[in-house]
Write a protein that holds these residues in place. Structure first.
Motif, PDB file in Angstrom:
ATOM      1  N   VAL A  69       9.138  32.270 -46.697  1.00 38.01           N
ATOM      2  CA  VAL A  69       7.797  32.408 -45.535  1.00 38.01           C
ATOM      3  C   VAL A  69       6.736  32.215 -46.137  1.00 38.01           C
ATOM      4  CG1 VAL A  69       6.807  33.895 -44.142  1.00 38.01           C
ATOM      5  CG2 VAL A  69       9.232  33.815 -44.125  1.00 38.01           C
ATOM      6  N   ALA A  70       6.244  32.651 -47.385  1.00 40.81           N
ATOM      7  CA  ALA A  70       5.253  32.419 -47.845  1.00 40.81           C
ATOM      8  C   ALA A  70       5.071  30.816 -48.265  1.00 40.81           C
ATOM      9  CB  ALA A  70       4.995  33.190 -49.149  1.00 40.81           C
ATOM     10  N   LYS A  71       6.165  30.097 -48.578  1.00 41.42           N
ATOM     11  CA  LYS A  71       5.877  28.887 -48.902  1.00 41.42           C
ATOM     12  C   LYS A  71       5.695  28.104 -47.600  1.00 41.42           C
ATOM     13  CE  LYS A  71       8.729  29.079 -53.078  1.00 41.42           C
ATOM     14  NZ  LYS A  71      10.052  28.930 -53.493  1.00 41.42           N
ATOM     15  N   ALA A  72       6.118  28.478 -46.545  1.00 37.65           N
ATOM     16  CA  ALA A  72       6.062  27.959 -45.374  1.00 37.65           C
ATOM     17  C   ALA A  72       4.485  27.936 -44.795  1.00 37.65           C
ATOM     18  CB  ALA A  72       6.936  28.402 -44.233  1.00 37.65           C
ATOM     19  N   PHE A  73       3.837  29.144 -45.315  1.00 33.95           N
ATOM     20  CA  PHE A  73       2.404  29.139 -45.108  1.00 33.95           C
ATOM     21  C   PHE A  73       1.662  28.452 -45.859  1.00 33.95           C
ATOM     22  CE2 PHE A  73       3.010  33.866 -43.599  1.00 33.95           C
ATOM     23  CZ  PHE A  73       2.400  33.547 -42.369  1.00 33.95           C
ATOM     24  N   THR A  78       0.203  35.677 -51.940  1.00 29.88           N
ATOM     25  CA  THR A  78      -1.230  35.984 -52.722  1.00 29.88           C
ATOM     26  C   THR A  78      -1.616  37.170 -52.174  1.00 29.88           C
ATOM     27  OG1 THR A  78      -2.256  35.162 -50.923  1.00 29.88           O
ATOM     28  CG2 THR A  78      -1.562  33.348 -52.224  1.00 29.88           C
ATOM     29  N   GLU A  79      -3.161  37.226 -52.696  1.00 25.48           N
ATOM     30  CA  GLU A  79      -3.642  38.866 -52.149  1.00 25.48           C
ATOM     31  C   GLU A  79      -4.017  38.881 -50.843  1.00 25.48           C
ATOM     32  OE1 GLU A  79      -7.084  35.594 -53.140  1.00 25.48           O
ATOM     33  OE2 GLU A  79      -5.093  36.650 -54.200  1.00 25.48           O
ATOM     34  N   ASP A  80      -3.555  37.604 -50.070  1.00 25.31           N
ATOM     35  CA  ASP A  80      -3.621  37.689 -48.672  1.00 25.31           C
ATOM     36  C   ASP A  80      -2.394  38.310 -47.805  1.00 25.31           C
ATOM     37  OD1 ASP A  80      -6.554  36.770 -48.521  1.00 25.31           O
ATOM     38  OD2 ASP A  80      -5.720  34.637 -48.455  1.00 25.31           O
ATOM     39  N   ILE A  81      -1.394  38.250 -48.471  1.00 27.44           N
ATOM     40  CA  ILE A  81      -0.216  38.737 -48.256  1.00 27.44           C
ATOM     41  C   ILE A  81       0.335  39.526 -49.057  1.00 27.44           C
ATOM     42  CG2 ILE A  81       2.219  37.714 -47.274  1.00 27.44           C
ATOM     43  CD1 ILE A  81       1.059  35.223 -46.459  1.00 27.44           C
ATOM     44  N   VAL A 105      -1.387  38.254 -38.961  1.00 31.78           N
ATOM     45  CA  VAL A 105      -2.692  37.535 -38.426  1.00 31.78           C
ATOM     46  C   VAL A 105      -2.818  36.059 -38.944  1.00 31.78           C
ATOM     47  CG1 VAL A 105      -5.075  37.809 -39.083  1.00 31.78           C
ATOM     48  CG2 VAL A 105      -3.988  39.769 -38.543  1.00 31.78           C
ATOM     49  N   LEU A 106      -2.235  35.804 -40.403  1.00 31.52           N
ATOM     50  CA  LEU A 106      -2.202  34.679 -40.944  1.00 31.52           C
ATOM     51  C   LEU A 106      -1.614  33.407 -39.999  1.00 31.52           C
ATOM     52  CD1 LEU A 106      -3.244  32.721 -43.198  1.00 31.52           C
ATOM     53  CD2 LEU A 106      -1.374  33.530 -44.426  1.00 31.52           C
ATOM     54  N   LYS A 108      -0.745  33.893 -36.605  1.00 30.65           N
ATOM     55  CA  LYS A 108      -1.400  33.704 -35.537  1.00 30.65           C
ATOM     56  C   LYS A 108      -2.672  32.740 -35.783  1.00 30.65           C
ATOM     57  CE  LYS A 108      -0.235  37.958 -33.260  1.00 30.65           C
ATOM     58  NZ  LYS A 108      -0.691  39.268 -32.618  1.00 30.65           N
ATOM     59  N   ARG A 109      -3.491  32.984 -36.862  1.00 26.88           N
ATOM     60  CA  ARG A 109      -4.471  31.992 -36.982  1.00 26.88           C
ATOM     61  C   ARG A 109      -3.942  30.478 -37.073  1.00 26.88           C
ATOM     62  NH1 ARG A 109      -7.740  34.952 -41.911  1.00 26.88           N
ATOM     63  NH2 ARG A 109      -8.366  36.620 -40.376  1.00 26.88           N
ATOM     64  N   ALA A 110      -2.624  30.248 -37.637  1.00 24.27           N
ATOM     65  CA  ALA A 110      -2.008  29.161 -38.021  1.00 24.27           C
ATOM     66  C   ALA A 110      -1.245  28.502 -36.769  1.00 24.27           C
ATOM     67  CB  ALA A 110      -1.088  29.046 -39.125  1.00 24.27           C
ATOM     68  N   THR A 111      -1.166  29.542 -35.543  1.00 26.14           N
ATOM     69  CA  THR A 111      -0.522  29.443 -34.486  1.00 26.14           C
ATOM     70  C   THR A 111       0.831  29.135 -34.574  1.00 26.14           C
ATOM     71  OG1 THR A 111      -0.948  26.780 -34.434  1.00 26.14           O
ATOM     72  CG2 THR A 111      -2.644  28.089 -33.171  1.00 26.14           C
ATOM     73  N   ILE A 112       1.288  29.829 -35.436  1.00 29.41           N
ATOM     74  CA  ILE A 112       2.816  30.006 -35.744  1.00 29.41           C
ATOM     75  C   ILE A 112       3.201  31.304 -34.959  1.00 29.41           C
ATOM     76  CG2 ILE A 112       4.586  30.453 -37.500  1.00 29.41           C
ATOM     77  CD1 ILE A 112       2.698  29.359 -39.637  1.00 29.41           C
ATOM     78  N   TYR A 113       4.207  30.894 -33.939  1.00 32.34           N
ATOM     79  CA  TYR A 113       4.554  31.800 -32.844  1.00 32.34           C
ATOM     80  C   TYR A 113       6.004  32.248 -32.826  1.00 32.34           C
ATOM     81  CZ  TYR A 113       0.120  31.469 -31.207  1.00 32.34           C
ATOM     82  OH  TYR A 113      -1.547  31.357 -30.992  1.00 32.34           O
ATOM     83  N   LEU A 114       6.761  31.262 -33.852  1.00 29.21           N
ATOM     84  CA  LEU A 114       8.474  31.364 -33.994  1.00 29.21           C
ATOM     85  C   LEU A 114       8.574  30.917 -35.379  1.00 29.21           C
ATOM     86  CD1 LEU A 114      10.936  31.584 -32.481  1.00 29.21           C
ATOM     87  CD2 LEU A 114      10.781  29.434 -31.747  1.00 29.21           C
ATOM     88  N   TRP A 115       9.649  31.756 -35.907  1.00 32.48           N
ATOM     89  CA  TRP A 115      10.282  31.402 -37.186  1.00 32.48           C
ATOM     90  C   TRP A 115      11.570  31.151 -37.106  1.00 32.48           C
ATOM     91  CZ3 TRP A 115       7.425  30.661 -41.756  1.00 32.48           C
ATOM     92  CH2 TRP A 115       6.318  31.362 -41.589  1.00 32.48           C
TER      93      TRP A 115
END
Length: 133
Positions: A69-73, A78-81, A105-106, A108-115
């Motif tokens: 998931v972190a890689k998909a972001f 990081t310190e953000d997640i 929050v990250l 939603k900002r990236a408009t990711i609504y589904l995994w």
């Protein structure tokens, strides 16, 4: 490129893949108490894995899911997640992802609504891929 292909590719926000070694996770899990494990895993993940017939494999799936998931972001952890802000739900052989806190929050900002996530196990390894849509 067809219109359907274009629409489908526009929906994909990221893809993350992780390969994890079960004996490494076994050593980590057996070396720490529940409170320390909560730095990496949610209480729900710990309970689910500890009650599983294959706890070390399932802990490895949860860990690899967090990495994927972190890689998909596009950032990695990081310190953000924080690790425990990405939660893997294992039911039978199905894997779903739930985000908490800053990870949510990250997304939603990236408009990711589904995994969409899948995992495979062979020998002493687990492979997880996570698709952000």
């Amino acid at each position: 490129m067809s219109l359907d292909t274009k629409l489908a590719s526009d929906e994909i926000k990221g893809l993350g893949i992780d390969l994890a070694y079960i004996p490494w996770m076994t050593k980590l899990v057996e070396g720490y108490d529940r409170e320390t494990l909560k730095l990496l895993f949610t209480a729900k993940e710990i309970d689910c894995c500890q009650s599983s017939s294959y706890p070390h494999r399932d802990f490895t799936v949860c860990f690899a899911t967090k990495e994927a998931v972190a890689k998909a972001f596009g950032t990695g952890i990081t310190e953000d997640i924080e690790w425990n802000q990405i939660e893997a739900h294992l039911t039978q052989d199905k894997l779903t992802i739930c985000l908490h806190g800053r990870a949510n929050v990250l997304a939603k900002r990236a408009t990711i609504y589904l995994w969409k996530a899948r995992w495979w196990h062979w020998d002493e390894h687990v492979l997880v891929h996570a698709l952000a849509i």
